[in-house]
Each structure stands twice: as structure tokens, then as C-alpha cells.
Design an enzyme around this catalytic site. Structure first.
Site, PDB file in Angstrom:
ATOM      1  N   HIS A 168     -42.887 -18.063  -3.722  1.00 31.48           N
ATOM      2  CA  HIS A 168     -44.237 -18.028  -4.270  1.00 31.48           C
ATOM      3  C   HIS A 168     -44.248 -18.418  -5.820  1.00 31.48           C
ATOM      4  O   HIS A 168     -43.543 -17.485  -6.247  1.00 31.48           O
ATOM      5  CB  HIS A 168     -44.984 -16.961  -3.827  1.00 31.48           C
ATOM      6  CG  HIS A 168     -46.559 -16.854  -4.578  1.00 31.48           C
ATOM      7  ND1 HIS A 168     -47.473 -17.565  -3.793  1.00 31.48           N
ATOM      8  CD2 HIS A 168     -47.009 -16.570  -5.682  1.00 31.48           C
ATOM      9  CE1 HIS A 168     -48.571 -17.436  -4.421  1.00 31.48           C
ATOM     10  NE2 HIS A 168     -48.262 -16.865  -5.849  1.00 31.48           N
ATOM     11  N   CYS A 169     -44.552 -19.550  -6.342  1.00 27.41           N
ATOM     12  CA  CYS A 169     -44.405 -19.796  -7.632  1.00 27.41           C
ATOM     13  C   CYS A 169     -45.648 -19.414  -8.410  1.00 27.41           C
ATOM     14  O   CYS A 169     -46.621 -20.123  -8.253  1.00 27.41           O
ATOM     15  CB  CYS A 169     -43.864 -21.126  -7.768  1.00 27.41           C
ATOM     16  SG  CYS A 169     -43.564 -21.583  -9.714  1.00 27.41           S
ATOM     17  N   PRO A 170     -45.639 -18.478  -9.120  1.00 25.46           N
ATOM     18  CA  PRO A 170     -46.711 -18.206 -10.114  1.00 25.46           C
ATOM     19  C   PRO A 170     -47.207 -19.471 -11.174  1.00 25.46           C
ATOM     20  O   PRO A 170     -48.339 -19.657 -11.479  1.00 25.46           O
ATOM     21  CB  PRO A 170     -46.653 -16.997 -10.783  1.00 25.46           C
ATOM     22  CG  PRO A 170     -45.485 -16.702 -10.868  1.00 25.46           C
ATOM     23  CD  PRO A 170     -44.674 -17.602  -9.556  1.00 25.46           C
ATOM     24  N   GLY A 173     -49.194 -21.546  -9.181  1.00 23.62           N
ATOM     25  CA  GLY A 173     -50.481 -20.925  -8.770  1.00 23.62           C
ATOM     26  C   GLY A 173     -50.417 -21.361  -7.195  1.00 23.62           C
ATOM     27  O   GLY A 173     -51.619 -21.196  -6.631  1.00 23.62           O
TER      28      GLY A 173
END
Length: 392
Positions: A168-170, A173
Site C-alpha cells: 500500500h503506497c500512501p 493514495g
């Protein structure tokens, strides 16, 4: 007068999907709820490129080559397109089991494991699956009520199982999975090239200015914020800010690009690399690798893109009942006279004649009168003797 009207409200499936995702444009855009760092990514890219195009590109296009801003614009547009494609697309979310499907899976598990006595821990819910002569374990997800496919994992931030889950890449997003990994890799690759490009030509810009005019004797432009006394806008705080942003971005973005290039060459995911799925104590070989770097890269980056299985814009219909009030038509109030046609075609006056105080006398039509008193057509009524005596 009230009338019950049944209306059908169209509800899309994305409005009822579980998980912690946000949807825009009627379900066409899918993102995680935590989008603050994504906005920071947009701000850094747009801000740095805007400063570069506004200040350095104009000077370099005249002094060196007009192809410099053109190539920078191509890299910028490509990086933005791949970023938005990664952020707004479905990463490969697997739908949760329906109640009937979940109950059926529970029955299968109970039939396989048998009844577990109280106080004992039930055995793990695992299915063995063979891929390229390698045994791969399919784990059961207690949230989605399904056995996850190979290489799938449950994202704790989005609360969904994602097929070929990478991470999961913030910064984008969104989750990175099977359906958007290639766009994520192209984004970080193009962003690395763009960062190196801007950083290099910023240094060239400063070097040309220093060589031409000297360190603190550059022009007489006082419109800018000079970094040193006597310096013009050529070497401003904005130029230094660009250099600093690009310098610190190089270490992270370029390093991340190199790491994912290594994973693509091995046909491996970040989740598998962190867990050591294929490099642990058992030294199990990766069953998904073709043993060839070119084949692995072609499968990951050029293979067919599977369609989304969520059907986000599918329609669910719900019926709702509402009550509508219909007002009475005008002209039917008690104060306005009304004229109604009787059965014989003669007009009857309404009760509005009661205004003069007289008592209304109902009139009889020709059909309702006795036979001896019925009038033929064209015959005038003859007053009775009683009526004549009353007049005298």
C-alpha cells in the site's frame, strides 16, 4: 387528495461495497481514504516543474537548445498520467463472499477438519495448491470470508483483499496490485528521470550564469529574491529550493526504482520479498519466475491486464414509496355558482342562489313528471287554477 406513488431509486454497487475506499465520478475513480500524502505528491511535482518551466527553461532554451523544455514537458506529462492512472484505478480488489457463499465455505471447512473439542485451538484454514510443481498455500481471510488466491493479501488500510498484492503506497493514495503495478513502476521510473533531468539542468543553469557574469555580478534584475547581496533573480531562493527538492528526491525515488526493477526481473512482489517467501530457510524457488529476466519483465509489464471483478458501476434497484398531495381544481369552491346538466338536458342552478335567503326548490325534469303533466315539444305550460286564484 393524496396518492401513493412508487419510485425506483437507482443505486450503484460501489455505494454498497465494504472496505475503506472512496469513490468519485459515480464509481469511476477508486482511492484509499487517506489521501493527504497523495496531495503532497501532487504539490511537490507540480510545484517543482512549474518553477523549472518558469525560470530555468526559458534561459536554457535560448542559450543551449529549445529541445530542453520539450523533453521536460514529455517526462512531466508521462509521470502525471501514470500517477493518476495508479491512484484512480482498481488495484485488483477481490469481492467478499456473499452470505450463502460464506456459509457454504464454513460447511466445507467443518467437514474437512471435523468437530473441534472445546478448549482446543482449531487447525489453520489452509488449502494446498500446486503451481509449477511447487506447493503453494491458500490462506483463509476471516474478513472477506474467502480463500485468497495465490499471491493475494489483505490490506489493513483499505480493508480489502488485493490480487497479487505488492504494497500500500500512501504517496499514490492507493494499493499497488495486479491491475496497477505496471503503471506504478512506470510512474517511479519516469519520476526518477524527470528528477535527474531537472536537477542536472538546474546545475547547468547555475554554472552558465556563473561563467558568464560571475558569482555575484549577474545582471541588474532586482525583481527576484537574491540569495546573496548584489545577485539577481537568476540565483534566487526558488532555484535553490528546486535543487534541494530534487537532491533529496533522488535518493528515495531512484532507490525505489532500482528496488522494483530488481523485483520485476525476478517476478516477485514487495510483500513476498519482505516476508521472505522464496528466500527463507526452506530455500523454496519462486514458482512464478520463468528463469529469464526478459520473460519476467514482459509478463509483469506487458502481459494482459485483467478486468476489474468489482463491477463498481453495476446497478442495484430499490423501491421507495412516497406520498404526493394533489390540490383541488379551481372553480369548485362553495362561493362560485356551478351549472350542471340534468338528465333531460335542462340546466340546474347550484346552491349559490341561497345568497338571497330563498329556499331552493328542486326542479323536475320532463322525464320525472307524471304522465298527465308531461309537456310535449313546443307546448307552453298552462297555469293552474290554484295559481290563478292565488294571483287574484
Amino acid at each position: 387528495m393524496s396518492v401513493m406513488v412508487a419510485r425506483k431509486k437507482v443505486v450503484r454497487k460501489w455505494e454498497k461495497l465494504p472496505g475503506r475506499n472512496t469513490f468519485c465520478c459515480d464509481g469511476r475513480i477508486m482511492m484509499a481514504r487517506q489521501k493527504g500524502i497523495f496531495y503532497l505528491t501532487l504539490f511537490l511535482i507540480l510545484g517543482t516543474c512549474a518553477l523549472f518551466f518558469a525560470f530555468e527553461c526559458r534561459y536554457l532554451a535560448v542559450q543551449l537548445s529549445p529541445a530542453i523544455p520539450v523533453f521536460a514537458a514529455v517526462l512531466f506529462l508521462f509521470a502525471m498520467a501514470t500517477l493518476l492512472r495508479t491512484s484512480f484505478s482498481d488495484p485488483g480488489v477481490i469481492p467478499r463472499a456473499l452470505p450463502d457463499e460464506a456459509a457454504f465455505i464454513e460447511m466445507e471447512i467443518e467437514a474437512t477438519n471435523g468437530t473441534v473439542p472445546q478448549g482446543q485451538r482449531p487447525p489453520p484454514r489452509i488449502k494446498n495448491f500446486q503451481i509449477n510443481n511447487q506447493i503453494v498455500k491458500l490462506k483463509y481471510c476471516y474478513t472477506c470470508k474467502i480463500f485468497r488466491p495465490p499471491r493475494a493479501s489483505h490490506c489493513s488500510i483499505c480493508d480489502n483483499c488485493v490480487e497479487r498484492f505488492d504494497h500500500h503506497c500512501p504517496w499514490v493514495g492507493n494499493c499497488v496490485g495486479k491491475r496497477n503495478y505496471r503503471y506504478f513502476y512506470l510512474f517511479i521510473l519516469s519520476l526518477s528521470l524527470l528528477t535527474i533531468y531537472i536537477f542536472t539542468f538546474n546545475i547547468v543553469y547555475v554554472a552558465l550564469k556563473e561563467e558568464k557574469l560571475g558569482w555575484c555580478a549577474w545582471g541588474g534584475d532586482t525583481a527576484g529574491l537574491g540569495l546573496f547581496p548584489g545577485c539577481s533573480q537568476s540565483l534566487t531562493l526558488l532555484t535553490v529550493l528546486e535543487v534541494l527538492i530534487c537532491f533529496f528526491t533522488l535518493w528515495s525515488v531512484v532507490g525505489l526504482t532500482g528496488f522494483h526493477t530488481f523485483l520485476v526481473a525476478l517476478n516477485q512482489t514487495t510483500n513476498e520479498d519482505i516476508k521472505g517467501s522464496w528466500t527463507g530457510k526452506n530455500r523454496v524457488q519462486n514458482p512464478y519466475s520463468h528463469g529469464n529476466i526478459v520473460k519476467n519483465c514482459c509478463e509483469v509489464l506487458c502481459g494482459p491486464l485483467p478486468p476489474s471483478v468489482l463491477d463498481r458501476r453495476g446497478i442495484l434497484q430499490q423501491e421507495e414509496s412516497t406520498t404526493q398531495e394533489e390540490s383541488c381544481p379551481r372553480g369548485t369552491s362553495a362561493q362560485e355558482p356551478t351549472v350542471a346538466q340534468g338528465p333531460g338536458g335542462q340546466a340546474e342552478e347550484s346552491s349559490a342562489q341561497q345568497k338571497d335567503g330563498s329556499v331552493p326548490v328542486p326542479s323536475l325534469s320532463n322525464a320525472e313528471m307524471p304522465e298527465e303533466k308531461q309537456l310535449t315539444s313546443g307546448e307552453l305550460p298552462v297555469p293552474s287554477q290554484d295559481a290563478g286564484q292565488a294571483e287574484h
